[in-house]
Design a protein around this motif. Structure first.
Motif, PDB file in Angstrom:
ATOM      1  N   ARG A  23      50.523 -53.471  57.596  1.00 35.41           N
ATOM      2  CA  ARG A  23      49.346 -53.836  57.148  1.00 35.41           C
ATOM      3  C   ARG A  23      49.555 -53.329  55.385  1.00 35.41           C
ATOM      4  N   LYS A  24      50.332 -52.327  55.270  1.00 38.39           N
ATOM      5  CA  LYS A  24      50.582 -51.793  53.848  1.00 38.39           C
ATOM      6  C   LYS A  24      51.801 -52.738  53.338  1.00 38.39           C
ATOM      7  N   LEU A  25      52.955 -52.992  54.274  1.00 38.10           N
ATOM      8  CA  LEU A  25      53.931 -53.616  54.001  1.00 38.10           C
ATOM      9  C   LEU A  25      53.481 -55.170  53.361  1.00 38.10           C
ATOM     10  N   ARG A  26      52.506 -55.682  54.153  1.00 35.74           N
ATOM     11  CA  ARG A  26      52.011 -56.895  53.748  1.00 35.74           C
ATOM     12  C   ARG A  26      51.424 -57.015  52.257  1.00 35.74           C
ATOM     13  N   GLY A  27      50.779 -55.918  52.172  1.00 34.56           N
ATOM     14  CA  GLY A  27      50.141 -55.874  50.766  1.00 34.56           C
ATOM     15  C   GLY A  27      51.091 -55.376  49.683  1.00 34.56           C
ATOM     16  N   LEU A  28      52.231 -54.821  49.725  1.00 34.54           N
ATOM     17  CA  LEU A  28      52.909 -54.520  48.895  1.00 34.54           C
ATOM     18  C   LEU A  28      53.784 -55.499  48.106  1.00 34.54           C
ATOM     19  N   PRO A  29      53.764 -55.488  46.698  1.00 34.46           N
ATOM     20  CA  PRO A  29      54.473 -56.644  46.208  1.00 34.46           C
ATOM     21  C   PRO A  29      56.132 -56.417  46.159  1.00 34.46           C
ATOM     22  N   PRO A  30      57.158 -57.092  45.827  1.00 28.83           N
ATOM     23  CA  PRO A  30      58.575 -57.075  45.903  1.00 28.83           C
ATOM     24  C   PRO A  30      58.770 -55.892  45.319  1.00 28.83           C
ATOM     25  N   GLY A  31      59.740 -55.041  45.534  1.00 29.92           N
ATOM     26  CA  GLY A  31      60.148 -53.783  44.917  1.00 29.92           C
ATOM     27  C   GLY A  31      60.735 -52.614  45.814  1.00 29.92           C
ATOM     28  N   ARG A  32      60.891 -51.525  45.229  1.00 29.42           N
ATOM     29  CA  ARG A  32      61.822 -50.558  45.885  1.00 29.42           C
ATOM     30  C   ARG A  32      60.840 -49.899  46.764  1.00 29.42           C
ATOM     31  N   GLU A  35      60.897 -52.196  50.062  1.00 25.26           N
ATOM     32  CA  GLU A  35      62.044 -52.073  50.613  1.00 25.26           C
ATOM     33  C   GLU A  35      62.298 -50.949  51.489  1.00 25.26           C
ATOM     34  N   ARG A  36      61.742 -49.746  50.665  1.00 26.07           N
ATOM     35  CA  ARG A  36      61.722 -48.316  51.600  1.00 26.07           C
ATOM     36  C   ARG A  36      60.961 -48.465  52.765  1.00 26.07           C
ATOM     37  N   LEU A  37      59.631 -49.205  52.703  1.00 26.09           N
ATOM     38  CA  LEU A  37      58.828 -49.029  53.938  1.00 26.09           C
ATOM     39  C   LEU A  37      59.296 -49.958  54.932  1.00 26.09           C
ATOM     40  N   ARG A  38      59.871 -51.129  54.282  1.00 28.95           N
ATOM     41  CA  ARG A  38      60.544 -52.092  55.344  1.00 28.95           C
ATOM     42  C   ARG A  38      61.694 -51.394  56.043  1.00 28.95           C
ATOM     43  N   GLY A  39      62.635 -50.715  55.463  1.00 29.74           N
ATOM     44  CA  GLY A  39      63.586 -50.321  55.948  1.00 29.74           C
ATOM     45  C   GLY A  39      63.240 -49.262  57.054  1.00 29.74           C
ATOM     46  N   ASP A  40      62.279 -48.411  56.888  1.00 28.37           N
ATOM     47  CA  ASP A  40      61.543 -47.425  57.617  1.00 28.37           C
ATOM     48  C   ASP A  40      61.194 -48.200  58.997  1.00 28.37           C
ATOM     49  N   LEU A  41      60.465 -49.295  58.753  1.00 31.98           N
ATOM     50  CA  LEU A  41      59.928 -49.859  59.920  1.00 31.98           C
ATOM     51  C   LEU A  41      61.137 -50.489  60.837  1.00 31.98           C
TER      52      LEU A  41
END
Length: 265
Positions: A23-32, A35-41
């Motif tokens: 849910r947090k990932l969906r709400g974040l704008p493109p940026g560092r 990308e960090r949260l995406r990589g962690d998932l």
């Protein structure tokens, strides 16, 4: 983060329950941060992708390559997953990763190009034949009719799928045919083009004209074109001049050509 700390594990014990992170990932704008949260998932769910890849390990592909393909499928699942739809991530990710692996086999591991429909027939026939052979009381060598009955396919489609079984991998031309040892390789068994075929029709076309020629003219043609003797050697053998041999050759060829064209007309 919860995924990184290892808490909140999924009931299976290998993958984290990360609905909050998605849910947090969906709400974040493109940026560092995104990308960090995406990589962690992706890293947290990577063991699941590797586990799915291991199901395909007996199909002749390198395991590292399969894990890489599975990881690509996992990345697609992370990018496309919408937690608001109420479906658990694993429920969405498993078919996504599996589909990516199947596409890899379908598009990149066939030695002979086969249409997608035929590839699907091949897979259905392969599975049905194995299950029929392993079933208690079933036929050891299922027939085309047995497979058709088990799959609901027509016998024609079953035959098409069975033909495709041999298209998945190819033998090297340096390999020996199955059941032979110390014999010729496949390349040594291949036929070659017979250059005589190129002139077979011409030879047949001039036969009637050859019969009309005088014996000396036929001998000159034989020595020149079948024995490959030079005109000088033919002249010495027949006791005539080389110029005379050249003139007789030209006249004989012109007569043969005219007779062949007349027969063709």
């Amino acid at each position: 983060m919860q995924a990184a700390s290892g808490q909140g594990r999924h009931p299976h014990g290998e993958t984290p329950d990360a609905q909050q992170e998605f849910r947090k990932l969906r709400g974040l704008p493109p940026g560092r941060e995104r990308e960090r949260l995406r990589g962690d998932l992706v890293g947290a769910w990577l063991p699941m992708a590797h586990r799915i890849a291991s199901r395909f390990r007996d199909r002749g592909e390198n395991m590292d390559d399969l894990r890489q393909v599975a990881a690509m499928g996992l990345v697609k699942a992370v990018d496309r997953y919408d937690p608001e739809r109420g479906k658990a991530f694993e429920t969405y990710a498993v078919p996504t990763v599996t589909g990516e692996l199947k596409r890899h086999f379908r598009d990149h591991t066939w030695d002979v190009h086969v249409p997608r429909r035929v590839q699907d027939l091949r897979n259905r026939v392969r599975v049905a034949r194995r299950e029929l052979a392993q079933a208690e009381g079933g036929p050891q060598a299922p027939t085309c009719a047995d497979i058709a009955a088990a799959t609901g396919l027509s016998e024609q489609d079953v035959l098409l799928g069975m033909e495709a079984l041999g298209s998945y991998s190819a033998l090297s031309l340096d390999a020996q045919p199955a059941g032979t040892e110390g014999g010729m390789t496949l390349s040594e068994r291949l036929g070659t083009w017979d250059s005589a075929l190129d002139i077979a029709v011409d030879r047949e076309a001039v036969k009637p004209g050859l019969r009309k020629l005088a014996e000396r003219e036929r001998l000159i043609l034989y020595l020149r074109f079948f024995r490959d003797l030079p005109q000088r050697s033919i002249a010495e053998r027949l006791g005539i001049s080389q110029m005379h041999v050249s003139r007789l050759l030209r006249q004989s060829c012109e007569r043969l050509r005219a007779d062949a064209l007349q027969e063709a007309a």
